[in-house]
Design an enzyme around this catalytic site. Structure first.
Site, PDB file in Angstrom:
ATOM      1  N   GLY A 208      63.373  44.541 -43.934  1.00 50.28           N
ATOM      2  CA  GLY A 208      63.105  43.830 -45.184  1.00 50.28           C
ATOM      3  C   GLY A 208      62.778  42.358 -44.970  1.00 50.28           C
ATOM      4  O   GLY A 208      62.351  41.676 -45.899  1.00 50.28           O
TER       5      GLY A 208
ATOM      6  N   ARG B 149      63.342  29.819 -67.347  1.00 53.16           N
ATOM      7  CA  ARG B 149      64.143  30.069 -68.548  1.00 53.16           C
ATOM      8  C   ARG B 149      65.625  29.776 -68.331  1.00 53.16           C
ATOM      9  O   ARG B 149      66.351  29.507 -69.258  1.00 53.16           O
ATOM     10  CB  ARG B 149      63.925  31.517 -69.029  1.00 53.16           C
ATOM     11  CG  ARG B 149      62.575  31.702 -69.695  1.00 53.16           C
ATOM     12  CD  ARG B 149      62.251  33.156 -69.958  1.00 53.16           C
ATOM     13  NE  ARG B 149      61.975  33.881 -68.716  1.00 53.16           N
ATOM     14  CZ  ARG B 149      61.677  35.165 -68.667  1.00 53.16           C
ATOM     15  NH1 ARG B 149      61.614  35.860 -69.766  1.00 53.16           N
ATOM     16  NH2 ARG B 149      61.420  35.738 -67.510  1.00 53.16           N
TER      17      ARG B 149
ATOM     18  N   LYS C  53      64.431  33.931 -83.423  1.00 56.66           N
ATOM     19  CA  LYS C  53      64.884  35.049 -82.583  1.00 56.66           C
ATOM     20  C   LYS C  53      66.310  34.799 -82.119  1.00 56.66           C
ATOM     21  O   LYS C  53      66.665  33.685 -81.768  1.00 56.66           O
ATOM     22  CB  LYS C  53      63.950  35.178 -81.378  1.00 56.66           C
ATOM     23  CG  LYS C  53      64.349  36.269 -80.400  1.00 56.66           C
ATOM     24  CD  LYS C  53      63.263  36.480 -79.342  1.00 56.66           C
ATOM     25  CE  LYS C  53      63.405  35.545 -78.176  1.00 56.66           C
ATOM     26  NZ  LYS C  53      62.364  35.723 -77.163  1.00 56.66           N
TER      27      LYS C  53
ATOM     28  N   ASP D  19      52.592  34.554 -77.485  1.00 56.15           N
ATOM     29  CA  ASP D  19      53.794  34.096 -76.784  1.00 56.15           C
ATOM     30  C   ASP D  19      53.430  33.746 -75.344  1.00 56.15           C
ATOM     31  O   ASP D  19      52.348  34.102 -74.881  1.00 56.15           O
ATOM     32  CB  ASP D  19      54.865  35.199 -76.821  1.00 56.15           C
ATOM     33  CG  ASP D  19      56.280  34.631 -76.689  1.00 56.15           C
ATOM     34  OD1 ASP D  19      56.426  33.405 -76.527  1.00 56.15           O
ATOM     35  OD2 ASP D  19      57.243  35.420 -76.729  1.00 56.15           O
TER      36      ASP D  19
ATOM     37  N   THR E 102      60.900  41.396 -77.445  1.00 62.80           N
ATOM     38  CA  THR E 102      60.592  40.341 -78.432  1.00 62.80           C
ATOM     39  C   THR E 102      59.409  40.780 -79.303  1.00 62.80           C
ATOM     40  O   THR E 102      59.444  40.687 -80.525  1.00 62.80           O
ATOM     41  CB  THR E 102      60.265  39.024 -77.691  1.00 62.80           C
ATOM     42  OG1 THR E 102      61.415  38.638 -76.951  1.00 62.80           O
ATOM     43  CG2 THR E 102      59.853  37.924 -78.642  1.00 62.80           C
TER      44      THR E 102
HETATM   45  C1  R5P Z   1      61.379  33.439 -74.137  1.00 65.29           C
HETATM   46  O1  R5P Z   1      61.840  32.887 -75.118  1.00 65.29           O
HETATM   47  C2  R5P Z   1      59.933  33.730 -73.960  1.00 65.29           C
HETATM   48  O2  R5P Z   1      59.136  32.858 -74.685  1.00 65.29           O
HETATM   49  C3  R5P Z   1      59.583  35.166 -74.308  1.00 65.29           C
HETATM   50  O3  R5P Z   1      59.665  35.340 -75.698  1.00 65.29           O
HETATM   51  C4  R5P Z   1      60.505  36.120 -73.614  1.00 65.29           C
HETATM   52  O4  R5P Z   1      60.591  35.811 -72.263  1.00 65.29           O
HETATM   53  C5  R5P Z   1      60.029  37.544 -73.796  1.00 65.29           C
HETATM   54  O5  R5P Z   1      60.920  38.398 -73.157  1.00 65.29           O
HETATM   55  P1  R5P Z   1      60.970  39.925 -73.500  1.00 65.29           P
HETATM   56  O6  R5P Z   1      59.577  40.456 -73.402  1.00 65.29           O
HETATM   57  O7  R5P Z   1      61.893  40.505 -72.457  1.00 65.29           O
HETATM   58  O8  R5P Z   1      61.551  40.066 -74.872  1.00 65.29           O
END
Ligand code: R5P
Length: 293
Positions: free
Chosen positions: A35, A93, A190, A217, A225
């Site tokens: 690996g 993030r 959210k 997004d 999301t």
């Molecule tokens: C986080 O707030 C980002 O802007 C995206 O909304 C997020 O990373 C999306 O993640 P997922 O597709 O797992 O919901």
């Protein structure tokens, strides 16, 4: 200048080198049976400015190790300057200690890049509490955005759009794209409970009548999301739903889930894939040229 395509950056590195009329070389990467990784620069870097292109998706940890091995090797072999072009840069993030004892990964990974590189270019980094790249990196950094390209795509392909941002942070993409197009937008709220469990709240009424809904997004990872947002919009009578993101990670079959839900997905090619219809190579080149004038 010499452009080197790392394992997850070749799809853009080659184009970037061609557009810049610079030499291109693939980073040779091999995995040992245990690996571990062996990387080799297949070009003469001595005295050259070396641009490493790596998009840190899927095998994120391997991508990081690979870039560090390549960067240190270029330094050992007397490269003049080292630039990292990261169409998708990871760990942005995790910008605070959300739970006791947790690593603030954003800061730790940025420190690594600071150590090896002179300059870094990142496409639409997920900036939140630290909202400027210079809050994160000590080296020269440049934030690029695909907003213009996304707006152009919508203008050409989706008539009568209304733009939806699925969470408070998405205004940087959704609202800006809507402003460029001169169309209506709504930014939703959210609440995230876990990687796979999010709740999206519609805070204001939206008139969807006769409109094509475009959710914009930065990242689609698990797709939850977008799935939750679409569910809410369907309750309001939404017909056709499009979703455009910058970074299409599509973890754990996300793309199939989104398609099953009747959502038409498009992404940029910071991460390659079937849905990567918006090309960012020209934008990266423009920025490299402008900054190095
Ligand atoms: C986080 O707030 C980002 O802007 C995206 O909304 C997020 O990373 C999306 O993640 P997922 O597709 O797992 O919901």
């Amino acid at each position: 200048m010499l452009v080197v395509g790392c394992s997850h950056g070749t799809h853009l590195a080659d184009k970037i080198a061609k557009l810049l009329h610079k030499k291109y070389s693939n980073l040779l990467v091999e995995k040992f049976p245990d690996g571990e990784m062996r990387v080799r620069l297949d070009c003469n870097v001595k005295g050259n400015e070396v641009v490493l292109v790596q998009s840190f998706y899927r095998d994120v940890s391997d991508c990081i190790v690979e870039v560090i091995l390549a960067a240190q090797t270029a330094i050992d072999l007397e490269a003049k300057r080292l630039v990292l072009v990261a169409p998708y840069f990871p760990y942005m993030r995790q910008d605070k200690r959300f739970h006791k004892g947790e690593a603030i990964s954003q800061r730790i990974i940025a420190k690594l890049i600071d150590h090896y590189f002179d300059e870094v270019y990142i496409m639409d980094p997920h900036l939140h509490r630290k909202d400027k790249l210079w809050h994160i990196f000590k080296i020269k950094s440049k934030r690029l955005t695909a907003n213009n390209l996304i707006a152009e795509y919508i203008k050409k392909n989706i008539p009568n759009p209304v733009i939806i941002g699925p969470d408070e942070e998405s205004y940087k993409w959704a609202r800006h794209v809507a402003e460029m197009l001169g169309v209506e937008s709504r930014i939703l709220k959210k609440k995230r409970y876990s990687s796979y469990h999010v709740k999206v709240i519609l805070n204001k009424k939206i008139d969807l009548n006769g409109k094509n809904i475009v959710i914009v997004d930065d990242i689609i990872s698990t797709g939850h999301t977008i799935l939750e947002t679409a569910k809410k919009l369907r309750k309001l009578g939404a017909g056709r739903i499009y979703c455009i993101c910058v970074h299409g990670i599509f973890a754990n079959n996300a793309l199939a889930k989104l398609r099953k839900a009747g959502i038409k997905v498009v992404s940029t090619n910071t991460i390659p894939g079937k849905m990567a219809k918006i090309d960012v190579s020209g934008l990266i080149v423009k920025s490299l040229v402008t900054i190095n004038k």
